[in-house]
Enzyme design. Structure first.
Site, short mmCIF file in Angstrom:
data_model
loop_
_atom_site.label_atom_id
_atom_site.label_comp_id
_atom_site.label_asym_id
_atom_site.label_seq_id
_atom_site.Cartn_x
_atom_site.Cartn_y
_atom_site.Cartn_z
N HIS A 72 -22.22 -34.32 -22.13
CA HIS A 72 -21.80 -35.72 -22.17
C HIS A 72 -22.66 -36.58 -23.11
CE1 HIS A 72 -19.64 -35.58 -17.98
NE2 HIS A 72 -19.19 -34.67 -18.84
N LEU A 102 -16.23 -27.96 -25.35
CA LEU A 102 -15.89 -29.37 -25.37
C LEU A 102 -15.58 -29.79 -23.94
CD1 LEU A 102 -13.46 -29.61 -28.45
CD2 LEU A 102 -15.88 -30.25 -28.37
N ASP A 103 -15.93 -31.03 -23.59
CA ASP A 103 -15.56 -31.54 -22.26
C ASP A 103 -14.06 -31.43 -22.07
OD1 ASP A 103 -18.18 -32.23 -21.91
OD2 ASP A 103 -17.90 -34.36 -22.33
N MET A 104 -13.65 -31.31 -20.84
CA MET A 104 -12.22 -31.19 -20.54
C MET A 104 -11.41 -32.31 -21.18
SD MET A 104 -10.34 -31.20 -16.82
CE MET A 104 -10.63 -32.96 -16.59
N THR A 153 -12.16 -34.11 -23.77
CA THR A 153 -12.34 -34.21 -25.22
C THR A 153 -11.41 -33.24 -25.93
OG1 THR A 153 -14.67 -34.79 -24.89
CG2 THR A 153 -14.03 -34.07 -27.08
#
Length: 565
Positions: free
Chosen positions: A510, A401-403, A405
């Site tokens: 993203h 997961l993105d930082m 998120t």
């Protein structure tokens, strides 16, 4: 006060609108009220542009007064030079070194285009292609005839007695057909060689011109960047090439970013990306330091229509880019009290483990924590769980997961589980669903309440980790969305939002953020998306549902954990 480029705003200061104690980090900032007021005054003077552009202001203290400088990135036709800070180096003089040599390169481009479009070249290419197709067909027909003839001879030998004379005739037939095939191949080889030589005569000139163009372009780039002499906060001066070289030598050993953003010329010299030094930030700082102005705060905004690939919103503030500006700004701001970038530091956070056995664990990653350890000092899921389980080399991270998120992650505890789970993700049998909160402006768009977004994505090579839409070279990316409706939001800046469910059918970097923000997607950035939208208390994107098959038991596991907001 004689400097016309200094726009005084002392009257704003008297109204009690303060500025930051330290210089805001240009890669992560929220403009102060004073900066917003300066930007508002600046925007009131800007015309409507056919193509959007990045503009910026720099609040400065100059001879005891507070004011701002204004700039634009790149070139702006019709701009009043008395209103904007100038280019660090003006290389566009009609009879200057750059334009003269650029014209020579343009002439080479024209000659290459002429050669490619020349009738004789086209005819030579067409003749070669047609001759090659004819040769392939003729040879293929002859080879098939040999196969058929052999089948008939073999059949004759099986079905009846073959005399010695007939057998000799069969041998002669086989030898003749093979010899004829050899002669045909030899004849076409000679014809093709002659036809290809005619094509190569043209191609050789084109290749030579391209090499010459590359050499001239590299030399011109080297000359251009060496003319950009930068002055930083300490009064030190360096040319742009030296600044980039020093940054590269310092950071390449721990960062792949430098090697990605630097282009290599024919002489193996590392160059900054084209256009470096022409963004708002270096222009503003260069002018301020050269004219003894003390920088206070900087703010960049997009003005006009969004480009087709990038995500830019009219009047929205944006951070500096990593590719072109980071090495320069690090040099310019040397010695100044610059606020830390919160994306590179973090407070201690804890992981919530909602399921754990000997093979895997399902955790809830908080917003702001990395999945995998990076170059910064931020915490990561990987390090925390390796420490918890006393694992060193065993692969544990299956997906990310993105930082910014939050939400559900499944993590492996052994190689077998990792391999199995990874295969499930590769086969797209894992089911994922996200919740995102978007601005209520979404409800004003003429959109179906649910549907599919398909926009191919690729990395912005000059501003990683930002992604752009590229219909030619991007990787396919598809997202199913469903608009749920309005929901109250306990955010310091936003009190109401629209809840949207997102299901990624592919797993691009993203993907959900771009598909929400892009003009061809939902055209509404996720709240708190500082890359593609505007800041909020957090990025309101959460992985709320996850299902997969347990690698050991074969049973389907389902997990759901709602976003807290």
């Amino acid at each position: 006060m004689t400097d016309k480029r200094f726009h005084s705003i002392d009257e704003i200061k008297k109204e009690g609108l303060g500025t930051c104690k330290s210089f805001p980090n240009p890669f992560f900032y929220t403009p102060s009220e004073m900066a917003k007021a300066a930007v508002s005054a600046f925007q009131a003077t800007l015309p409507i542009l056919k193509e959007g552009k990045m503009f910026g202001i720099l609040l400065v203290e100059y001879k005891g007064k507070i004011g701002y400088l204004q700039a634009y990135s790149g070139q702006l036709e019709g701009a009043n030079d008395d209103e904007f800070v100038p280019a660090i180096f003006d290389y566009l003089q009609p009879d200057g070194y750059f334009k003269t040599h650029e014209a020579e390169i343009t002439a080479i481009n024209k000659r290459i285009a002429e050669l490619k479009q020349a009738d004789n070249f086209s005819k030579a290419q067409q003749m070669f292609a047609e001759l090659k197709a004819e040769a392939n067909e003729t040879i293929s027909t002859a080879q098939k005839a040999i196969v058929v003839a052999k089948m008939l001879r073999d059949k004759r030998r099986k079905e009846a007695f073959v005399s010695e004379r007939e057998s000799e005739e069969m041998v002669r037939e086989s030898q003749y057909m093979k010899a004829e095939l050899h002669r045909t191949k030899k004849r076409y080889a000679a014809l093709l060689s002659e036809a290809e030589a005619k094509v190569n005569d043209f191609q050789a000139e084109i290749t030579e011109l391209k090499l010459k163009r590359k050499r001239m372009s590299d030399q011109l780039q080297r000359w251009l960047f060496s003319q950009f002499t930068l002055q930083n906060a300490l009064g030190e001066r360096k040319d742009l090439l030296s600044v980039y070289r020093d940054y590269y030598l310092k950071s390449t050993h721990h960062s792949a970013l430098a090697t990605r953003i630097l282009a290599t010329n024919s002489q193996n010299t590392l160059f900054p990306p084209s256009g470096t030094g022409e963004c708002c930030e270096p222009k503003l700082l260069q002018y301020a330091f050269e004219h003894d102005m003390r920088p206070i705060e900087m703010a960049m905004f997009w003005w006009g229509a969004a480009p087709k690939t990038e995500i830019r919103q009219h009047k929205t503030f944006y951070p500096a880019c990593n590719g072109k500006c980071k090495p320069l700004l690090e040099w310019y701001l040397k010695g100044m009290n610059v606020a830390p970038n919160p994306l590179e530091t973090s407070e201690e956070q804890s992981l919530k483990i909602i399921y754990e056995d000997n093979d895997l664990a399902v955790i809830v990653k908080p917003c702001g924590m990395l999945t995998v350890a990076g170059r910064s000092q931020r915490q990561s899921v990987e390090v925390i769980l390796r420490t918890r389980w006393s694992l060193s080399n065993t692969p544990i991270i299956v997906h990310r997961l993105d930082m910014a998120t939050s939400g559900l992650l499944v993590v492996a505890r052994n190689k077998e589980a990792h391999k199995d789970l990874q295969a499930q993700f590769n086969n797209r049998s894992v089911k994922k669903r996200y919740t995102a909160l978007l601005s209520t402006a979404l409800l004003t768009k003429d959109l179906p309440t649910e549907g599919t977004i398909s926009l191919p994505l690729r990395a912005d090579l000059l501003d990683r980790p930002r992604q752009i839409v590229d219909h030619e070279q991007g990787k396919p990316a598809t997202t199913y969305y469903k608009i749920i409706g309005k929901t109250p939001l306990n955010d310091s800046k936003i009190k109401e939002a629209v809840r949207v469910e997102l299901q990624p059918l592919t797993g691009r970097t993203h993907q959900l953020r771009v598909h929400c923000a892009h003009l061809e997607g939902l055209n509404t950035p996720i709240l708190g998306d500082t890359l593609y939208g505007t800041a909020a208390d957090r990025l309101y994107l959460h992985a709320e549902y996850l299902s997969f098959v347990h690698p050991r038991t074969g049973k389907e596991l389902q997990f759901q954990y709602p976003m807290e907001y």
